[in-house]
Design an enzyme around this catalytic site. Structure first.
Site, PDB file in Angstrom:
ATOM      1  N   HIS B  34       0.827  -1.204   0.000  1.00  0.00           N
ATOM      2  CA  HIS B  34       0.000   0.000   0.000  1.00  0.00           C
ATOM      3  C   HIS B  34       0.857   1.246   0.000  1.00  0.00           C
ATOM      4  O   HIS B  34       2.040   1.204   0.309  1.00  0.00           O
ATOM      5  CB  HIS B  34      -0.872   0.007   1.259  1.00  0.00           C
ATOM      6  N   HIS B 115       5.333   6.407  -0.911  1.00  0.00           N
ATOM      7  CA  HIS B 115       6.108   5.200  -1.209  1.00  0.00           C
ATOM      8  C   HIS B 115       5.313   3.944  -0.921  1.00  0.00           C
ATOM      9  O   HIS B 115       4.312   3.978  -0.196  1.00  0.00           O
ATOM     10  CB  HIS B 115       7.384   5.186  -0.361  1.00  0.00           C
TER      11      HIS B 115
END
Lengths: 171, 171
Positions: B34, B115
């Site tokens: 995620h 990220h």
């Protein structure tokens, strides 16, 4: 891609189920505790957009349902799966019907036994060792489920949520 | 209860991240790959209903954003976390701002470095052993993210999705 439609219960019931799953369910890490409303089906990227729309139409028409788990059950000898058995009330039965009969995916092979799995893939010996105790400890929990989740499976077997559908008018 | 807001990328990117996470990330089983848009915050059952409404209001105003990952980065020496670095474009920056500044939960301590984590909790030795190779292999992937997920954490550390929010007008 493989998809499924589930309800995730409250943290309280999930924590309770996980206490067992940690020890007795090799799928423990692949998805958090859930009640399956529509079992695994295949769809490609185009199809799933249509299916998601159709699920939204169905869930719009349904209202939140009561999830009542009051006993531990087992699917043995068919599979050595032990579960919290959920009461099949009218709302849940209707919701399951609308997502499985005349709907995308194959019609279910078996009657709908709503449940939250707490142990699976046990050997017969392991199953027989623990089923008595788990039944004796039992479970007694009631809550309201107001949403369903469309999930898809990754290559490693874990499941990710694609979309949430509220069980109410304004969705 | 602990909550967070994330974007789950496509199966393709998740499978790629998991190939590394399987080996290098002890949180591998707790959540699928995620991009965190709002880090962990505490809320009780009443508060979260309000927060969910507020997230819906924010996501309504935003459009889908491009997720472009084109290099491997590391947070060392702060933490030995290695990740697919996402390009911080205007849409993603604005979305992050609206969910973190003057919004429920504490303001983030650090600048937003979007990220997808692929390795963490490594020893310095492990980190230094693999970072060069991972950077050399690199990553190059672009897709559109059209939804965010509000997730909550169970006692065992795993995360469950509470609700999905579409990044578009009709939500």
């Amino acid at each position: 891609m493989k998809y499924g439609v589930v309800a995730f219960p409250s943290k309280k019931l999930q924590d309770l189920a996980n206490a067992y799953r940690k020890r007795y369910d090799p799928h423990y890490a692949q998805i958090t505790p859930h009640l399956t409303v529509k079992g695994v089906f295949e769809a490609n990227d185009q199809e799933i957009e249509e299916v998601a729309k159709a699920i939204k139409e169905v869930t719009k028409k349904h209202t939140p349902f009561e999830l009542n788990v009051s006993k531990v059950g087992t699917f043995a000898p068919i599979t050595n799966t032990i579960y919290f058995k959920a009461t099949l009330n009218d709302e849940l039965a209707a919701l399951h019907k609308d997502l499985n009969n005349d709907f995308f995916g194959e019609k279910p092979e078996f009657a709908f036994v709503p449940h939250v799995t707490i142990a699976q893939k046990l050997s017969s010996g392991e199953h027989d060792d623990i089923i008595g105790q788990l039944k004796m400890i039992g479970v007694d929990h009631t809550e309201t489920i107001d949403r369903l989740h469309l999930t898809y499976q990754l290559e490693d077997g874990s499941w990710t949520v694609y979309e949430t559908f509220r069980l109410d008018e304004d969705n």
